[in-house]
Every structure is written in structure tokens, then in C-alpha cells.
Write an enzyme that holds these catalytic residues in place. Sequence first.
Site, PDB file in Angstrom:
ATOM      1  N   ASP A 196      -4.108  -7.892  24.175  1.00 55.75           N
ATOM      2  CA  ASP A 196      -2.614  -6.954  25.161  1.00 55.75           C
ATOM      3  C   ASP A 196      -1.917  -7.550  25.609  1.00 55.75           C
ATOM      4  O   ASP A 196      -0.654  -7.421  24.991  1.00 55.75           O
ATOM      5  CB  ASP A 196      -3.345  -6.409  26.651  1.00 55.75           C
ATOM      6  N   GLY A 235       0.986  -1.056  -0.158  1.00 57.40           N
ATOM      7  CA  GLY A 235      -0.201  -0.313   0.068  1.00 57.40           C
ATOM      8  C   GLY A 235       0.888   1.864  -0.162  1.00 57.40           C
ATOM      9  O   GLY A 235       0.012   2.552   0.130  1.00 57.40           O
ATOM     10  N   HIS A 240     -11.742  -2.247  32.745  1.00 58.81           N
ATOM     11  CA  HIS A 240     -10.243  -2.333  31.790  1.00 58.81           C
ATOM     12  C   HIS A 240      -9.155  -1.420  31.458  1.00 58.81           C
ATOM     13  O   HIS A 240      -8.314  -1.332  31.457  1.00 58.81           O
ATOM     14  CB  HIS A 240     -10.995  -3.671  30.972  1.00 58.81           C
ATOM     15  N   GLU A 241     -10.129  -0.830  30.807  1.00 62.49           N
ATOM     16  CA  GLU A 241      -9.738  -0.024  29.547  1.00 62.49           C
ATOM     17  C   GLU A 241      -9.387   1.734  30.656  1.00 62.49           C
ATOM     18  O   GLU A 241      -8.481   1.863  30.156  1.00 62.49           O
ATOM     19  CB  GLU A 241     -11.071   1.206  28.589  1.00 62.49           C
TER      20      GLU A 241
END
Length: 662
Positions: A535, A240, A460-461
Amino acid sequence: MANDKKNLKEKKPKFSPYWIYGILIALFLGFQLFGESSGSGGSEITTSEFFQYLEAGDIEEVVIITNTGTAQAYLTPDAEAKEEHKNSKQQPFIPSVSKLPNYKFDIGSLEKFENDIDEIIEGLDTKPIKKFDKESDTFGNLLIGILPFILLIGVWIFIMRRMSGGAGGGAGGQIFNIGKSKAKLFDQNTEVKTSFKDVAGLEGAKEEVQEIVDFLKFPEKYTTLGGKIPKGALLVGPPGTGKTLLAKAVAGEAKVPFFSLSGSDFVEMFVGVGASRVRDLFKQAKEKSPSIIFIDEIDAIGRARGKNAMSGSNDERENTLNQLLTEMDGFGTNTNVIVLAATNRADILDKALMRAGRFDRQIYVDLPDVRERKEIFEVHLRPLKKAKDLDTDFLSKQTPGFSGADIANVCNEAALIAARNGKKEVDKQDFLDAVDRIIGGLEKKNKIVTPSEKKAVAYHEAGHATVSWMLEHAAPLVKVTIVPRGRSLGAAWYLPEERLIVRPEQMLDEMCAALGGRAAEQVIFNKISTGALSDLEKVTKQARAMVTIYGLSDKIGNLTYYDSSGQSEYGFTKPYSEQTAELIDKEISDIIEKQYDRAVKLLEENKDKLTELAEELLDKEVIFKDNLEKVFGKRAFEKELPIAAEDEKETEDIPAEDNSDK
């Protein structure tokens, strides 16, 4: 005048073999239609009229055709002079040398007709001649005899024309042209609209390619000093980045024949076809020299010889490569043919193909930097009806790591989103939504998430956001969301710094921030879940790279087990001992666990702020940098960001790095 003559020649109908077929059919029909009347002749009469003429002595001869049930009557010379027999003979369409009958008629029963005619003849002084005959169609019989052969020859000609790529040749045809090159020719008669103006960024690569075009246009400029025109240039880079686009620009700018094809066009199921196509390609290029040959995805035939795991399966490709090597730099090569090639897998190409004399130049086409991304955006924004206040600097800074193809996709997606929302022009928010859509995936509005799962995702975030805010070298956080997108239940979006080299402390801080999500689950719920898959995958790859590739581990030392040639991927043995493998595994585990403990410690120290941030995330579902500043205050390690946000809507910045949790 010359043009008029040329036009007259073009207007003249071209000869076609089907004309001959049409003439033959017309002749056959003519013989059938007119030959019958000319061959038989005579006027039609009844049997009673014939008996009257016979009793009157006008008949000289009667011929009975036994197989058709008809008879033909011939008049005497005196009878032909009579008025009543004046129109007895029909004039034939085709003149005949034989005598034609005056009358013809149906006889009905042959036995009764013979008895009747015999009775009448006995009473006559001058007895007419009575004959028996059979009528045969010579032309028809001949045609029936040769018709099967005509059909067989016709079918054979039809099949041969199909197989030789003639008129009407379709898929599966061209058996006689299978060894011919499939390259598409672009020359001054072919309109190619792409030019170097359409290639934004890539300044170094563009300059090299422009010089190749200049070589062919003005060769004396370089050869007068004793230099030689390069024989080939290899475009190498990630997918690309614009390698094929550069080749299209060369085809549009060069005033010489340009042959374009893919490496897979040489591959065929028949033995020897690839080498034959290479020979034919270079033969055509030499006939039209000076010329350029462009081979896209050359790794399809240029893979290193004898390096495949399946030995013996690549003999045909090796033969094709050997022929290509000979044509590019052999005894009979022509220096007026320049070969351009493109690949994103240069590490697997054969060394003989890469050497000087074949590909004198290797042009690396890298991912664009922020300045080049701005130029690429300006090219793709030309056809769009964009808002007047659209800032291309803003867009280029929000898309680190994007290739030219990615940017083209962003512009197109933004236009589609604007059209879907019924807008008259494409604005900044449409581009942000487009980047969000491309990186994160489609928003799952109907995805069912239970309250307990939603709470776990929120913490979590929030853990990612908290840890990254506290670390010096972590990428600046821009946006946190718990809206499901693609396969992710939530995501923390960063604006990573564009670095050329990375130090160990930077990698460790990024790993710690990535583990902040699982650490938050441990701190708040005292239990962990499968939500940290992406993660863990990310930090494991980073830790393994630190130990085995970059030599950043004290226990392993300044060693690397990375093979840039790519040949080790076909091996079945590791380049280190079992004891070293155990040491590597332990070192990777120690690095990850140390950063996980570090993240847990940071979150325990800021547990109240983590809870506040998670509650706000549960309430709003999407929070931005401003929300984090209200909870944590100004970031201690804040660097000057490329974008200054004025309000919440403008701070909806979507970076390229997705730290999503699946």
C-alpha cells in the site's frame, strides 16, 4: 511430366565424397588379399618333396627367401611336361609379366637346408641355380609411408566441413558463415497458419499492417497516383499486446518472401559480424524482392548511440546500427523491401532510426479495451471445451488492464483448473479461479498464520473495504479475502474504471482507500505493522507522480520533470535544485499524510461497522459486495456496474487491480 522428371531427379542418389573413401579402401583390401597370392604363386609342398624333385633333376632354379624362411622352386621345361607337375602352377588373380615359381615351401633352419641342398646338387650332372633373395611388400610400404598424411588430410577436411556449416555441423561451428544472416525465411512454400483472422482487436494496427501487405500485392494501385510504398513500419506497445502476432499474420497472409529474426541475432562476440549480417540480410531480401523483413525486439541494436553509461562498450552495436540505417535508407537501397520492427522500448531508440524514410509509420499497439478483450477471448476460447452458458462479456469486463498474452494465459489456466477438478467442460468459475490464480498467486493452504496475525489481516482488509465504500471516486470493491496467496496474507479486489484521463480527486480517493488498511490497524489496535508495504509503495508512487510528472501540486506548479525520451536515466544530475527537491519531498509527504488522516477519520466515524465487517471476514475468510451492502447499506456513489450479480457464487468477480498486502 515436369513433376515426374523432378521426382526422378530427387530419387537419384546424391554424390557423396564417402563413396571415394569406400572405393579406395576396397582397392587396398583387394591388393592385400589378391596381390599376395598373385605375387608369390606356386603350389605348397614339403621340404622332403622338394628334395625328391631336386634329386630327380626336375628343379631348374631354387630361390631362398631369407627374411621369410621360405623358398621357391622353378621346374625345368621337361619337368613341367610331366603328369605329376601338371598342377604345380596356380593361375594368378591378376596377370603377371614375370615368371612365377612352380612350388613354394618352408625351409626350417636355413643353415641345415643349405647343407642338404648342397650335398644333393654335388651329385647331379645338371646343377640347378641357387639364389638368395628378400621379399618386400612395395604397396604396403608405400601405404605405411603415406598413411599419416592421409589421416592428417582427413581430419583437416572433417574439421573444415564442421566449421563451414556442412553436414554434421553443430554448436560452435559455422565459423566461415558467421557473417551470414540468421533470418528465417517464410515464403509461399512455407506453411504459416497464422492469419489476420487470428488477430482479435487491434483494429487500427491491423488495418495499417494489412495495407503494407496490400502494397506488395498490388503496388500499381498506389504508385499510379504518384505515391511511394512505405519503407518501414515500427510496432510499439506494452509487452503481450500482440506485436509479434501481427508480424506472424503478415507472414501468413503475404505472398512474398518474409524474413524473420530478432535484434539479438545481429549481436556476436566478433567485431564486424553484426554489420556483416545486416548486409547479408538485405542482400537476400533484395534478391527475392518484393519482400518483407521483420526484426523483433529491435532495441537490442537500435538503442540511441552514445547514450550508454558505459562509454565504449557499445561500439560493435553502433556499427551494426549504422549499417542498418544505411541499408534502410542509403544510396543503394531497394524500395521493394519493407522493414517491420517491434519493440516495447521505443523511448530508447535512436532518432535516426525513427525518422521518416526508414520507419515511415509508427503503429502503437495498446492494451485492449473491453470490446477488444471480448474478441480476444473468443479467439482463445475456440479450442476449449467450454460451457454453453459461458458469457464472454462477463469475462472481458472482469479483466481490465489485461493484455492479449494475459488473456491467453487465463484461458489456458482455466482449462487446467477444470481438468484438475475432473470436469468435462470449462465453466465460469474456472475462469474466475484462473484470474484469481494469475493475479493473486498460488493459494497457500499450508501457510501457518497465528490468530493475532489473522485478526490484524482481517481488520486491515476490512479497513480497505470500508474506506473505499465511503469514497466517491474509489474503485468499486468486489471481493475481500484473508486467504494467503503468493506473498500476500490478504487482498482487497476492485473493479477499476477504465479511464483515459485521471483527475486529482480520483487519485486522492484511491490513495486514501489504499491507506485504509494501515489506518484500520491504528484505529483498532492503536499500533501499526509491516503489512502495509505494498500500500505504501503504491501511494508513494502516485504522490510522486502527481508532484513531479503531472504537475498536480499547487506548491510546485505546472512543471514536470518527466523525460519521455528516456535519456535522463543515464544522467547523474537531477533536473531541479536542492531546494526544489526538499519542496518535492515535503509535498509528497503532505499529500500522503493528509489522505492517511482522512482515512483514520472515516474509520473512527464507522468503527462499529468496521468491526462488524472484520468479524464476518474472520468467520467466512472471503466476503463479497453483498456482504458489504448488508453492513453499510447501498453505496451512495454507486455507478452502474457492468456485471449484475444474482447470488454469492456469481458475484465472485475477480478484477485486475490487486491491492494486496505483503
